[in-house]
Motif scaffolding. Structure first.
Motif, PDB file in Angstrom:
ATOM      1  N   SER A  29      -2.279   5.101  -6.016  1.00  0.00           N
ATOM      2  CA  SER A  29      -1.453   4.018  -5.684  1.00  0.00           C
ATOM      3  C   SER A  29      -1.373   3.044  -7.443  1.00  0.00           C
ATOM      4  CB  SER A  29      -2.506   3.057  -5.129  1.00  0.00           C
ATOM      5  OG  SER A  29      -3.855   2.929  -5.690  1.00  0.00           O
ATOM      6  N   GLY A  45      -6.989  -5.615  10.344  1.00  0.00           N
ATOM      7  CA  GLY A  45      -8.340  -4.767  11.032  1.00  0.00           C
ATOM      8  C   GLY A  45      -8.855  -4.659  11.654  1.00  0.00           C
ATOM      9  N   GLN A  76     -13.656   2.001   6.041  1.00  0.00           N
ATOM     10  CA  GLN A  76     -11.764   1.780   6.096  1.00  0.00           C
ATOM     11  C   GLN A  76     -11.385   0.699   5.214  1.00  0.00           C
ATOM     12  OE1 GLN A  76     -10.998   3.096  10.955  1.00  0.00           O
ATOM     13  NE2 GLN A  76     -10.627   5.148   9.945  1.00  0.00           N
ATOM     14  N   TRP A 101      -9.346  -0.246   2.290  1.00  0.00           N
ATOM     15  CA  TRP A 101      -8.131  -1.107   2.495  1.00  0.00           C
ATOM     16  C   TRP A 101      -8.134  -1.961   1.589  1.00  0.00           C
ATOM     17  CZ3 TRP A 101      -5.620  -4.743   6.622  1.00  0.00           C
ATOM     18  CH2 TRP A 101      -3.704  -4.302   6.549  1.00  0.00           C
ATOM     19  N   CYS A 102      -8.489  -3.374   1.804  1.00  0.00           N
ATOM     20  CA  CYS A 102      -8.412  -4.197   0.557  1.00  0.00           C
ATOM     21  C   CYS A 102      -8.673  -3.844  -0.700  1.00  0.00           C
ATOM     22  CB  CYS A 102     -10.376  -4.980   1.007  1.00  0.00           C
ATOM     23  SG  CYS A 102      -9.413  -5.915   2.599  1.00  0.00           S
ATOM     24  N   ALA A 119      -5.551  -2.421  -1.495  1.00  0.00           N
ATOM     25  CA  ALA A 119      -4.083  -2.684  -1.383  1.00  0.00           C
ATOM     26  C   ALA A 119      -4.049  -4.559  -1.476  1.00  0.00           C
ATOM     27  CB  ALA A 119      -3.345  -3.742   0.385  1.00  0.00           C
ATOM     28  N   SER A 174       0.381  -1.407   0.901  1.00  0.00           N
ATOM     29  CA  SER A 174      -0.797  -1.897   1.984  1.00  0.00           C
ATOM     30  C   SER A 174       0.034  -0.520   3.002  1.00  0.00           C
ATOM     31  CB  SER A 174       0.215  -3.429   2.662  1.00  0.00           C
ATOM     32  OG  SER A 174      -0.085  -4.705   1.307  1.00  0.00           O
ATOM     33  N   SER A 215      -1.038   3.231   2.635  1.00  0.00           N
ATOM     34  CA  SER A 215      -2.375   3.148   2.192  1.00  0.00           C
ATOM     35  C   SER A 215      -3.504   3.016   3.515  1.00  0.00           C
ATOM     36  CB  SER A 215      -3.134   1.716   1.166  1.00  0.00           C
ATOM     37  OG  SER A 215      -2.792   0.998   1.701  1.00  0.00           O
ATOM     38  N   LEU A 216      -2.543   1.427   4.198  1.00  0.00           N
ATOM     39  CA  LEU A 216      -3.211   1.063   5.705  1.00  0.00           C
ATOM     40  C   LEU A 216      -2.947   3.299   6.272  1.00  0.00           C
ATOM     41  CD1 LEU A 216      -4.358   0.079   7.549  1.00  0.00           C
ATOM     42  CD2 LEU A 216      -2.487  -0.501   8.283  1.00  0.00           C
ATOM     43  N   ILE A 276      -5.484   6.476   5.091  1.00  0.00           N
ATOM     44  CA  ILE A 276      -6.809   5.495   5.010  1.00  0.00           C
ATOM     45  C   ILE A 276      -6.832   5.887   6.765  1.00  0.00           C
ATOM     46  CG2 ILE A 276      -8.697   3.846   5.215  1.00  0.00           C
ATOM     47  CD1 ILE A 276      -6.927   2.417   2.733  1.00  0.00           C
TER      48      ILE A 276
END
Length: 341
Positions: free
Chosen positions: A113, A186, A195, A199-200, A203, A330, A333-334, A337
């Motif tokens: 990333s 979420g 997860q 993610w946080c 992103a 965002s 990656s979401l 994940i």
């Protein structure tokens, strides 16, 4: 890692209620204004159990858009240190073994990333016609850790004050949006604690907003998010060195985020000390509680620095770059994940 560097201008309207708020008054030999009282009341509320990071940020934003921050220089100077101490305090509530596992899961996401964001930012920024310095600052802020990355990379670039302000203003606005938007997303997607924390960390730009969003989701999410984000923040060092080489800057000083090592020491203390020092077990919850209060106050200070003038002074093109990079990192990656973690 949050680093409030934006400048808040005083409200231009000084008639009616605004004039009343700015008028000095005296009580018990001390001079104050009503807007200072408002600031103090908001700050006191942020110290109570009823406050949370999103609420604190919202109160800061309300203050900035209405009466203004009467202590801009103080909050600006205090925010960075308060965030650092808060992050170290969170280490007293974390287990080193779990942190190592979280770090292993996040390292591949981190590497891909970071370099993907820097690469994409270069071409999007060129397409938008932005200066190379602004593009690199926003890209680094998005890729690594928001305001802290910009504050560290800016001197390496020898960036101008206005270029730093543009970069900081862009990531701070997006941070505010993310802090409110991520927890509902979420929950809607039924993301696990692991997860969501991951993610946080990937992103969301700044550590303050990462920790704030994760804390609102759950303790495990907070642990994962903080660990992965701080490991990500260490990439400031190689990226700063690479920046100096690519932009051919010689004799520049590279800022190292030493407080991360304080977080590691606190985590190691919490993991191993209780076996030898019985009182150490009771210290952890106290330090974590103080750290969460410190984080809440930090976000209040950050929100108080985001006046409408600060937001509008950035201009549309830097926001376009910041939003495009943020949306890409965002959503990508979401997706990964949700399907791989």
């Amino acid at each position: 890692m949050e680093h409030a560097e934006t400048t808040l201008d005083e409200p231009e309207t000084t008639t009616g209620i605004f004039r009343s708020l700015h008028t000095p008054r005296e009580l018990f030999g001390r001079t104050f204004t009503l807007r200072q009282v408002v600031f103090a009341l908001f700050l006191i509320f942020c110290l109570t159990p009823w406050a949370s990071p999103p609420i604190a940020l919202a109160l800061g934003l309300v203050l900035a858009q209405t009466v203004g921050n009467p202590f801009t220089s103080h909050t600006k100077a205090f925010t960075h240190k308060l965030l650092q101490f808060s992050v170290i305090g969170l280490g007293f509530g974390m287990n080193a073994h779990a942190a190592v596992q979280a770090g292993k899961e996040g390292i591949l996401f981190t590497v891909v990333s970071i370099f993907g964001t820097l690469f994409l930012g270069y071409f999007v920024g060129k397409w938008l016609g932005l200066s190379k310095h602004v593009v690199h600052l926003i890209s680094c802020g998005t890729a690594i850790c928001g305001g802290s990355a910009i504050a560290a990379i800016g001197p390496v670039l020898r960036a101008k004050d206005e270029e730093m302000s543009v970069g900081l203003g862009t990531v701070f606005v997006l941070n505010a949006i993310a802090l409110f938007a991520f927890p509902p997303i979420g929950h809607a997607l039924h993301m696990s604690q692991n997860q969501f924390g991951l993610w946080c960390a990937i992103a969301i730009h700044d550590t303050s907003s990462v920790v704030g969003a994760a804390a609102a989701y759950g303790n495990q999410a907070l642990e994962v998010a903080t660990t992965v984000k701080l490991a990500r923040a260490l990439w400031i060092i190689p990226v700063a060195i690479g920046t100096a080489m690519i932009f051919k800057q010689k004799g520049v000083k590279i800022s190292i985020p030493y407080f991360i090592f304080g977080f590691i020491l606190a985590m190691l203390f919490n993991t191993f000390a209780p076996a030898y020092i019985p009182a150490a077990k009771a210290l952890g919850p106290v330090m974590v509680n103080l750290a969460k209060i410190g984080l809440t106050v930090t976000l209040f200070f950050i929100g108080a620095g985001l006046s409408a003038k600060v937001v509008s002074s950035v201009g549309i093109r830097p926001y376009v770059l910041g939003v495009l990079l943020w949306v890409v990192i965002s959503t990508t990656s979401l997706y990964v994940i949700l399907h791989a973690v």
